[in-house]
Write an enzyme that holds these catalytic residues in place. Structure first.
Site, PDB file in Angstrom:
ATOM      1  N   ARG A 167     -11.434   1.414  -9.383  1.00 59.26           N
ATOM      2  CA  ARG A 167     -10.473   2.495  -9.725  1.00 59.26           C
ATOM      3  C   ARG A 167     -10.691   2.933 -11.178  1.00 59.26           C
ATOM      4  O   ARG A 167     -11.260   2.188 -11.967  1.00 59.26           O
ATOM      5  CB  ARG A 167      -9.046   1.980  -9.535  1.00 59.26           C
ATOM      6  CG  ARG A 167      -8.796   1.692  -8.077  1.00 59.26           C
ATOM      7  CD  ARG A 167      -7.344   1.390  -7.800  1.00 59.26           C
ATOM      8  NE  ARG A 167      -7.208   1.248  -6.356  1.00 59.26           N
ATOM      9  CZ  ARG A 167      -6.125   1.557  -5.663  1.00 59.26           C
ATOM     10  NH1 ARG A 167      -5.065   2.019  -6.267  1.00 59.26           N
ATOM     11  NH2 ARG A 167      -6.093   1.406  -4.365  1.00 59.26           N
ATOM     12  N   ASP A 201       0.833  -1.202   0.000  1.00 60.84           N
ATOM     13  CA  ASP A 201       0.000   0.000   0.000  1.00 60.84           C
ATOM     14  C   ASP A 201       0.871   1.257   0.000  1.00 60.84           C
ATOM     15  O   ASP A 201       1.989   1.247   0.519  1.00 60.84           O
ATOM     16  CB  ASP A 201      -0.898  -0.030   1.247  1.00 60.84           C
ATOM     17  CG  ASP A 201      -2.048   0.964   1.145  1.00 60.84           C
ATOM     18  OD1 ASP A 201      -2.291   1.500   0.049  1.00 60.84           O
ATOM     19  OD2 ASP A 201      -2.700   1.213   2.176  1.00 60.84           O
ATOM     20  N   GLY A 230       0.030   5.245  -4.463  1.00 62.64           N
ATOM     21  CA  GLY A 230      -0.588   6.503  -4.900  1.00 62.64           C
ATOM     22  C   GLY A 230      -0.002   7.692  -4.154  1.00 62.64           C
ATOM     23  O   GLY A 230       0.329   8.721  -4.746  1.00 62.64           O
ATOM     24  N   ASN A 286     -10.611  -3.360  -6.322  1.00 66.71           N
ATOM     25  CA  ASN A 286      -9.789  -2.432  -7.112  1.00 66.71           C
ATOM     26  C   ASN A 286     -10.359  -2.149  -8.511  1.00 66.71           C
ATOM     27  O   ASN A 286      -9.931  -1.209  -9.173  1.00 66.71           O
ATOM     28  CB  ASN A 286      -8.347  -2.947  -7.245  1.00 66.71           C
ATOM     29  CG  ASN A 286      -7.530  -2.791  -5.979  1.00 66.71           C
ATOM     30  OD1 ASN A 286      -6.589  -3.548  -5.735  1.00 66.71           O
ATOM     31  ND2 ASN A 286      -7.860  -1.808  -5.143  1.00 66.71           N
ATOM     32  N   ARG A 315       1.743  -4.760   6.291  1.00 68.25           N
ATOM     33  CA  ARG A 315       1.042  -3.752   5.487  1.00 68.25           C
ATOM     34  C   ARG A 315       1.878  -2.484   5.505  1.00 68.25           C
ATOM     35  O   ARG A 315       2.235  -1.984   6.575  1.00 68.25           O
ATOM     36  CB  ARG A 315      -0.362  -3.463   6.008  1.00 68.25           C
ATOM     37  CG  ARG A 315      -1.059  -2.425   5.120  1.00 68.25           C
ATOM     38  CD  ARG A 315      -2.516  -2.257   5.382  1.00 68.25           C
ATOM     39  NE  ARG A 315      -3.087  -1.429   4.319  1.00 68.25           N
ATOM     40  CZ  ARG A 315      -4.287  -1.567   3.802  1.00 68.25           C
ATOM     41  NH1 ARG A 315      -5.083  -2.507   4.246  1.00 68.25           N
ATOM     42  NH2 ARG A 315      -4.724  -0.760   2.841  1.00 68.25           N
ATOM     43  N   GLU A 320       0.553 -12.818  12.639  1.00 72.18           N
ATOM     44  CA  GLU A 320       1.074 -11.615  13.292  1.00 72.18           C
ATOM     45  C   GLU A 320       1.017 -10.481  12.267  1.00 72.18           C
ATOM     46  O   GLU A 320       1.467 -10.644  11.121  1.00 72.18           O
ATOM     47  CB  GLU A 320       2.536 -11.833  13.725  1.00 72.18           C
ATOM     48  CG  GLU A 320       2.694 -12.843  14.831  1.00 72.18           C
ATOM     49  CD  GLU A 320       2.025 -12.394  16.136  1.00 72.18           C
ATOM     50  OE1 GLU A 320       2.035 -11.189  16.448  1.00 72.18           O
ATOM     51  OE2 GLU A 320       1.485 -13.281  16.826  1.00 72.18           O
TER      52      GLU A 320
END
Ligand code: FPP
Length: 253
Positions: free
Chosen positions: A88, A37, A40, A85, A201, A220
């Site tokens: 988009r 992530d 953008g 997605n 992430r 985790e």
């Protein structure tokens, strides 16, 4: 390759080498999954179109795949395109698909060289026939490889995967009272895949975004502030090192 080979190739005394030395090669996660992530935002910070963030993300993908394979991590899954997605702009979706095709073409030799097995998780049949062919060719070409399994989650949704498993179970005619967790597991996209031990992430967001919902029951979670195009091998070393410091109890005390 192994952790010691990885360390031997790093500049001695470098921050990367210092991080890698803190990893215990005998307790590596069996499966690392990454929610990539921040592409953008990375582009916006540079006044570039969003697509440039995705393009730069390819370098991070390459580094994550090679480093994980060299470390000896058995399975790596990257979340490249979710079912959501498709909302988009069309140009961004086409650019992402084009990047994926280019990546597969340019990296197939690396997958062959490292003995990496490539798999796709997601509703492949909704992708364009050209992409489907390219993905199937790469899956076929690497099917016998015994090195790391590298999964790309593409047109993937965790809820959709569970729905697809339920549909397959119903279609198989098994009676409701015979359905167990094992039954569901055996109808997932890749039933034999170990659950992720570690989910990373990037970009500071703290959501699962419909990623591997069944499989992350005891994973985790590691949230990194780094935007994905800036994610490098030292970030991966640091994530594994932090994972190894966690106390995992799987519901016990
Ligand atoms: C999320 O960032 C990223 C994606 C939806 C796509 C990730 C794709 C790549 C890194 C390139 C292609 C992948 C492979 C495996 C070849 P975002 O766009 O949501 O970023 P933002 O939250 O900052 O807007």
């Amino acid at each position: 390759m192994s952790l010691s080979d990885v360390i031997a190739r790093l500049p001695p005394g470098s921050p990367e080498a210092l991080l890698a030395r803190q990893i215990d090669g005998d307790r590596l996660p069996a499966h690392v999954a990454i929610i990539m992530d921040g592409n953008g935002r990375w582009a916006a910070q540079r006044h570039l179109p969003r697509v440039e963030g995705h393009r730069s993300g390819i370098t991070s993908v390459r580094e994550a795949v090679e480093t994980s394979a060299r470390l000896g991590i058995p399975v790596l899954t990257l979340y490249a395109f979710s079912i959501e997605n498709w909302k988009r702009p069309r140009t961004e979706v086409s650019a992402l698909m084009a990047l994926l095709r280019r990546y597969l073409r340019s990296e197939l030799h690396m997958l062959m060289e490292h003995g990496i097995r490539f798999r796709v998780v997601g509703r492949k049949d909704a992708l364009s026939p050209e992409i489907q062919k390219e993905l199937s060719d790469a899956e076929r070409a690497t099917a016998a490889h015994t090195g790391m399994q590298f999964n790309i989650a593409l047109n993937y949704g965790g809820r959709a995967e569970i729905v697809d498993a339920v549909r397959a179970i119903v279609a198989s005619g098994v009676s409701a009272d015979k359905v167990t967790e094992k039954t569901v597991q055996s109808h997932l996209y890749i039933p034999e895949m170990p659950d992720p031990d570690l989910v990373i992430r990037t970009s500071g967001e703290a959501r699962l975004s419909n990623f591997l919902l069944w499989e992350v029951a005891y994973s985790e979670l590691l949230l990194s502030d780094v935007l994905f195009p800036d994610f490098r091998r030292d970030h991966l070393f640091d994530a594994v090192r932090q994972y190894q410091r966690r106390d995992r109890r799987f519901g016990a005390v």
